[in-house]
Structures are given as structure tokens and as C-alpha cells.
Design a protein around this motif. Structure first.
Motif, short mmCIF file in Angstrom:
data_model
loop_
_atom_site.label_atom_id
_atom_site.label_comp_id
_atom_site.label_asym_id
_atom_site.label_seq_id
_atom_site.Cartn_x
_atom_site.Cartn_y
_atom_site.Cartn_z
N GLY A 110 0.82 -1.19 0.00
CA GLY A 110 0.00 0.00 0.00
C GLY A 110 0.86 1.25 0.00
N TYR A 111 0.26 2.39 0.33
CA TYR A 111 0.93 3.67 0.13
C TYR A 111 0.93 4.50 1.42
CZ TYR A 111 0.05 2.14 -4.60
OH TYR A 111 -0.02 1.39 -5.74
N SER A 112 2.06 5.16 1.64
CA SER A 112 2.20 6.10 2.74
C SER A 112 2.97 7.30 2.21
CB SER A 112 2.95 5.46 3.91
OG SER A 112 4.32 5.29 3.59
N VAL A 155 6.30 16.18 -0.69
CA VAL A 155 5.44 15.85 -1.81
C VAL A 155 4.15 15.19 -1.35
CG1 VAL A 155 5.30 14.62 -4.02
CG2 VAL A 155 7.49 15.57 -3.25
N CYS A 156 4.29 14.28 -0.39
CA CYS A 156 3.13 13.49 0.07
C CYS A 156 2.79 13.79 1.52
CB CYS A 156 3.42 12.00 -0.11
SG CYS A 156 3.15 11.42 -1.79
N GLY A 157 2.81 15.04 1.90
CA GLY A 157 2.47 15.40 3.26
C GLY A 157 1.03 15.14 3.63
N VAL A 158 0.21 14.79 2.63
CA VAL A 158 -1.19 14.48 2.89
C VAL A 158 -1.32 13.24 3.76
CG1 VAL A 158 -1.44 13.09 0.79
CG2 VAL A 158 -3.45 14.16 1.81
N PHE A 159 -0.30 12.37 3.72
CA PHE A 159 -0.31 11.17 4.56
C PHE A 159 0.33 11.51 5.89
CE2 PHE A 159 -0.34 9.31 0.28
CZ PHE A 159 -1.40 8.43 0.41
N PRO A 160 -0.41 11.55 7.00
CA PRO A 160 0.20 11.84 8.29
C PRO A 160 1.13 10.72 8.72
CG PRO A 160 -2.06 11.11 8.58
CD PRO A 160 -1.85 11.26 7.10
N GLN A 161 2.20 11.08 9.42
CA GLN A 161 3.16 10.08 9.86
C GLN A 161 2.68 9.42 11.16
OE1 GLN A 161 7.35 11.11 9.63
NE2 GLN A 161 6.90 12.82 8.29
N ASN A 186 1.83 5.88 10.99
CA ASN A 186 1.79 4.48 10.56
C ASN A 186 0.55 4.15 9.74
OD1 ASN A 186 4.08 2.98 10.94
ND2 ASN A 186 3.57 2.36 13.03
N GLY A 187 -0.17 5.18 9.29
CA GLY A 187 -1.31 4.93 8.43
C GLY A 187 -0.88 4.71 6.98
N ARG A 188 -1.60 3.84 6.28
CA ARG A 188 -1.31 3.57 4.88
C ARG A 188 -2.62 3.45 4.11
NH1 ARG A 188 4.18 1.89 4.42
NH2 ARG A 188 3.84 1.42 2.22
N LEU A 189 -2.56 3.81 2.86
CA LEU A 189 -3.69 3.64 1.96
C LEU A 189 -3.56 2.29 1.26
CD1 LEU A 189 -6.18 5.06 0.70
CD2 LEU A 189 -4.65 5.89 -1.10
N PHE A 227 6.00 0.97 10.08
CA PHE A 227 5.26 0.47 8.93
C PHE A 227 5.16 1.52 7.83
CE2 PHE A 227 0.84 -1.09 7.40
CZ PHE A 227 1.42 -1.85 6.38
N GLU A 228 4.93 2.78 8.23
CA GLU A 228 4.74 3.84 7.25
C GLU A 228 5.98 4.10 6.40
OE1 GLU A 228 3.86 7.39 9.36
OE2 GLU A 228 5.82 7.54 10.30
N ASN A 229 7.15 3.65 6.87
CA ASN A 229 8.39 3.90 6.14
C ASN A 229 8.70 2.85 5.09
OD1 ASN A 229 8.61 5.82 8.31
ND2 ASN A 229 10.79 5.94 7.89
N LEU A 230 7.89 1.79 5.01
CA LEU A 230 8.11 0.77 3.99
C LEU A 230 7.69 1.32 2.63
CD1 LEU A 230 6.87 -2.50 5.73
CD2 LEU A 230 8.98 -1.20 6.07
N ILE A 231 8.57 1.18 1.65
CA ILE A 231 8.31 1.68 0.31
C ILE A 231 7.77 0.58 -0.60
CG2 ILE A 231 9.39 2.66 -1.76
CD1 ILE A 231 11.32 4.14 0.10
N GLY A 232 8.39 -0.59 -0.54
CA GLY A 232 7.92 -1.67 -1.39
C GLY A 232 8.80 -2.90 -1.29
N ARG A 233 8.42 -3.93 -2.02
CA ARG A 233 9.12 -5.22 -1.99
C ARG A 233 9.95 -5.40 -3.26
NH1 ARG A 233 4.79 -8.92 -1.80
NH2 ARG A 233 4.89 -8.95 -4.08
#
Length: 278
Positions: A61-63, A84-90, A92-95, A243-249
Motif C-alpha cells: 500500500g501507500y504512505s 510531496v506526500c504530506g497528505v499522509f500523516p506520519q 503508521n497509516g497507509r492507503l 510500517f509507514e516507512n516501507l516503500i515496497g518489496r
């Protein structure tokens, strides 16, 4: 006048095409796949210096960390992902968030420096992690290790940074064979992968790490040459990663170059094209 207008229109259309292409590339990089060039040997031999891969950003998902950072110190550019993506609060939330699995090779944003790192996920939230005599223990149970021979590489500068490998048979001279012990590490769920060991090193014996909720514990496969979650952030390691700092696999290597630049096609490693990351 008509000729000048035609030339002017052509220039405008060219600029628009470039802008659209950059926008499409930016959206693609932000939402789907991010290119990643392996700069260090911390994940040998799973990933070698000079491996080029695409990171699957849809996996978790996305953070805010899903947005790219643009850091070019030489020309004074430092655009952080949060800008750039400050809309996602830090928090640990993800879309469209999805939990990672133990054994995944993950690209994540360093909690302090903001730089991108790549390591293997070994510890999940709430688990007890410890290393005794180079053996990883999860919730007080040591993982299985099986000898798998010797990993051999040439002792020489590697990659754009010109870093030299560490050897269990060292010190060795330039051009000599640099050896490490190769082991197959098997997690409790049966997931197996190779790790490398030099010998008894400082991070081969640690205290117990209790992974906080919403955080993960990472280690490099090149166990004696990796600044990972075993080292606190204050000492230059990555510590526990939220969790919020994970970018991808990392799923697959596209190609690999053993030279100082990916453009040196004569140094490409032919056996690593489209190789799956285990």
C-alpha cells in the motif's frame, strides 16, 4: 511570420510532450514501481553491488514514503518525500495497506536520514529478536542453519563507490579470492535464503530486541557487513522501522553491472537478467 509561428508552436509542443512524459513517469514511479540500484554489499549474495531492480510499491500500500525524494547535494536540490506526500500523516497509516511477510526483501525509508535502504525483514511487531553466536533467534527459538559451501569473489573495488569486500580468509591482496562462509537460513515458516558470514564479529552476539507494535526488524544477508536493525539509529543503524516507512518489496532483478557504471554494458552480469529475488 507564418514560419516563425510554426517553429514557435513546434517548440511549445515539444515542451508539452516532455512535461507530460515527466508527469506520467512521476505518477508511475509513485504508484507502481520504483527503480533501485544496489550501492553496497550488505545483501550479498542475494543482491550484488550493481544489481538494478524495480521495487513493487503496490505490495504494502501507500504512505508518505511512497513519494520519491529528490536529493542532489551538488546543485542544492533536497525535496523530501514528506514535502510531496504530506497528505499522509506520519502515524503508521497507509492507503490500501497490506502487512509484509517475514523474509521479504524490502526497500524502506530510513527513519532519521530519509535515505532509501534495502534489507530482509526478519522480525515482526511484538517479537523478541536476538543473535547468539551469529545465529538469529525469533521468540527465543533459533532459526535453522545449513552449511552451503563458500562464497568467493575477487578482492577489488566494486561499484561506483569503489568499496572493497570483507573476507574470512583476509587480509588478501588485490585480485585475490575473497571468501565468506555461505549458509542457508530457514525461518520457522519454512522460508529459506542464503546468508554470508565472515566469522565472530561484534554484531554476532546481541541483547534481546523487543520489536514495538507497528514496527519491523531488518537485517542484511551479508551479516557481518550490514548496518541494520541491530544497530540503533543514534549509532548509524536503522533501528526499528515503522510500517509507514516501507516503500515496497524487491521481487526481481532486471539486470546487473559489475562495473563502475550501469552504462558499461561489457560489465553486465548475463546470469542475473530478470532473476527473482529469493
Amino acid at each position: 511570420m507564418a514560419e516563425k509561428a510554426t517553429k514557435g508552436n513546434a517548440i511549445v509542443e515539444t515542451i508539452k510532450t516532455i512535461v507530460y512524459a515527466l508527469l506520467i513517469a512521476g505518477v508511475f514511479r509513485t504508484l507502481f514501481f520504483q527503480p533501485f540500484w544496489i550501492p553496497s554489499g550488505s545483501m550479498k549474495e542475494t543482491l550484488l553491488i550493481g544489481d538494478f531492480l524495480f521495487v513493487n510499491k503496490m505490495a504494502y500500500g501507500y504512505s508518505y514514503a511512497s513519494c520519491p525524494s529528490v536529493i542532489m547535494p551538488g546543485i542544492g536540490i533536497n525535496i523530501d518525500a514528506e514535502d510531496v506526500c504530506g497528505v499522509f500523516p506520519q502515524n503508521n497509516g497507509r492507503l490500501f495497506g497490506s502487512e509484509p511477510e517475514r523474509g521479504d526483501v524490502v526497500v524502506f525509508r530510513h527513519p532519521v536520514s530519509g535515505r532509501d535502504f534495502i534489507k530482509r525483514l526478519v522480525g515482526l511487531p511484538g517479537e523478541r529478536i536476538q543473535i547468539n553466536g551469529g545465529v538469529l533467534s525469533i521468540n527465543d527459538q533459533p532459526v535453522q542453519l545449513q552449511d552451503d559451501g563458500v562464497f568467493i569473489e575477487t578482492y577489488e573495488p566494486q561499484g561506483p563507490q569503489g568499496s572493497r569486500p570483507r573476507c574470512s580468509n583476509g587480509p588478501v591482496g588485490p585480485g585475490a579470492a575473497c571468501e565468506k562462509q555461505r549458509l542457508i537460513e530457514t525461518f520457522p515458516d519454512g522460508n529459506s535464503h542464503d546468508i554470508l558470514e565472515i566469522g565472530n564479529q561484534g554484531l554476532d552476539n546481541t541483547g534481546v530486541y523487543l520489536v514495538p507494535e507497528g514496527h519491523y526488524f531488518f537485517m542484511g544477508d551479508n551479516r557481518d557487513n550490514s548496518m541494520d536493525s541491530r544497530v540503533p539509529q543514534s549509532a548509524g543503524g536503522v533501528g526499528f522501522v515503522p510500517f509507514e516507512n516501507l516503500i515496497g518489496r524487491a521481487d526481481r532483478i532486471m539486470f546487473s553491472s559489475a562495473g563502475r557504471s550501469m552504462l558499461f554494458f561489457w560489465t553486465w552480469r548475463g546470469d542475473r537478467f530478470f532473476k527473482a529475488v529469493q
